[in-house]
Design a protein around this motif. Structure first.
Motif, PDB file in Angstrom:
ATOM      1  N   GLN A   1       0.948   3.965  -3.008  1.00 17.39           N
ATOM      2  CA  GLN A   1       0.618   5.369  -2.764  1.00 17.39           C
ATOM      3  C   GLN A   1       1.721   6.290  -3.270  1.00 17.39           C
ATOM      4  OE1 GLN A   1      -0.383   6.659   1.225  1.00 17.39           O
ATOM      5  NE2 GLN A   1      -1.383   8.435   0.364  1.00 17.39           N
TER       6      GLN A   1
ATOM      7  N   SER B   1      -4.370   7.051  -4.634  1.00 14.14           N
ATOM      8  CA  SER B   1      -3.469   5.893  -4.553  1.00 14.14           C
ATOM      9  C   SER B   1      -4.117   4.621  -5.088  1.00 14.14           C
ATOM     10  CB  SER B   1      -2.979   5.681  -3.120  1.00 14.14           C
ATOM     11  OG  SER B   1      -3.995   5.175  -2.288  1.00 14.14           O
ATOM     12  N   GLU B   2      -5.429   4.593  -5.166  1.00 13.72           N
ATOM     13  CA  GLU B   2      -6.133   3.436  -5.718  1.00 13.72           C
ATOM     14  C   GLU B   2      -6.542   3.658  -7.178  1.00 13.72           C
ATOM     15  OE1 GLU B   2      -6.237   0.547  -4.251  1.00 13.72           O
ATOM     16  OE2 GLU B   2      -5.230   1.395  -2.501  1.00 13.72           O
TER      17      GLU B   2
ATOM     18  N   ASN C   1      -6.236  11.322  -0.890  1.00 10.83           N
ATOM     19  CA  ASN C   1      -5.003  10.540  -1.033  1.00 10.83           C
ATOM     20  C   ASN C   1      -5.322   9.077  -1.302  1.00 10.83           C
ATOM     21  OD1 ASN C   1      -2.167  11.707   0.855  1.00 10.83           O
ATOM     22  ND2 ASN C   1      -3.542  12.877  -0.415  1.00 10.83           N
ATOM     23  N   GLU C   2      -6.263   8.530  -0.562  1.00 11.17           N
ATOM     24  CA  GLU C   2      -6.641   7.120  -0.733  1.00 11.17           C
ATOM     25  C   GLU C   2      -7.193   6.891  -2.132  1.00 11.17           C
ATOM     26  OE1 GLU C   2      -7.151   3.142   0.721  1.00 11.17           O
ATOM     27  OE2 GLU C   2      -6.059   4.840   1.554  1.00 11.17           O
ATOM     28  N   ARG C   3      -8.048   7.795  -2.597  1.00 11.27           N
ATOM     29  CA  ARG C   3      -8.638   7.638  -3.932  1.00 11.27           C
ATOM     30  C   ARG C   3      -7.551   7.728  -5.010  1.00 11.27           C
ATOM     31  NH1 ARG C   3     -13.674   6.859  -4.139  1.00 11.27           N
ATOM     32  NH2 ARG C   3     -13.838   7.437  -6.327  1.00 11.27           N
TER      33      ARG C   3
ATOM     34  N   ALA D   1      -7.035  12.971   3.432  1.00 11.55           N
ATOM     35  CA  ALA D   1      -6.752  11.534   3.518  1.00 11.55           C
ATOM     36  C   ALA D   1      -7.643  10.747   2.560  1.00 11.55           C
ATOM     37  CB  ALA D   1      -6.949  11.031   4.950  1.00 11.55           C
ATOM     38  N   LEU D   2      -8.910  11.129   2.444  1.00  5.06           N
ATOM     39  CA  LEU D   2      -9.820  10.460   1.501  1.00  5.06           C
ATOM     40  C   LEU D   2      -9.331  10.651   0.066  1.00  5.06           C
ATOM     41  CD1 LEU D   2     -13.261  11.499   3.062  1.00  5.06           C
ATOM     42  CD2 LEU D   2     -12.287   9.196   3.015  1.00  5.06           C
TER      43      LEU D   2
ATOM     44  N   HIS E   1       0.824  -1.209   0.000  1.00  2.82           N
ATOM     45  CA  HIS E   1       0.000   0.000   0.000  1.00  2.82           C
ATOM     46  C   HIS E   1       0.859   1.260   0.000  1.00  2.82           C
ATOM     47  CE1 HIS E   1       0.967  -0.583   4.238  1.00  2.82           C
ATOM     48  NE2 HIS E   1       0.645   0.677   4.436  1.00  2.82           N
TER      49      HIS E   1
END
Length: 146
Positions: free
Chosen positions: A35, A105-106, A101-103, A98-99, A31
């Motif tokens: 990222q 990175s995915e 960043n997560e989106r 953070a949301l 992960h």
């Protein structure tokens, strides 16, 4: 840019001051690698922006239309931000960043998150025994250079 995954991770490690051992340890987490790879691809394309859409009696002087600009890692781009920033408002940006960043990175559409598209400083305003109130819309925009 044709850079290998290993090369990009080593460059990232050098930038943040990792030892060779820490770079090796970092690479164990899929992960984290994903990222770093995806955010480094998104960095030249996007900025994160929090635009003040409502402001009433703000002691820090935030006014409608002001923009707080961050890079995709969530670092404030101070040359593009108001001179004075309220810690109570800025602290509310942690979850939406953070949301996003997560989106990123995915490999997902960065603006298609469910919660906290708008944030408010925790002050409830003078009508509710507070002082003022500020609301900002958080979104990903084409990169703003500064």
């Amino acid at each position: 840019k044709g850079e290998t995954m290993s090369g990009r991770i080593r460059r990232y490690g050098k930038r943040v001051g990792y030892t060779d051992t820490e770079v090796e340890k970092f690479a164990e987490g899929g992960h984290r690698v994903r990222q770093v790879m995806r955010l480094s691809e998104a960095a030249p394309l996007y900025s994160i922006e929090a635009e003040v859409v409502e402001s009433r009696n703000c002691n820090s002087g935030h006014v409608k239309g002001q923009k707080i600009v961050m890079d995709v890692d969530g670092n404030l781009v101070t040359t593009l931000c108001p001179k004075k920033l309220c810690v109570y408002l800025v602290s509310q940006l942690a979850i939406p960043v953070a949301l996003i960043n997560e989106r990123l990175s995915e490999g997902l559409e960065p603006n298609d998150f469910h919660f906290m598209r708008y944030v408010q400083c925790p002050d409830a305003g003078v009508d509710c025994m507070g002082y003022g109130k500020v609301t900002a819309q958080v979104r990903v925009v084409p990169r703003v250079k500064g």
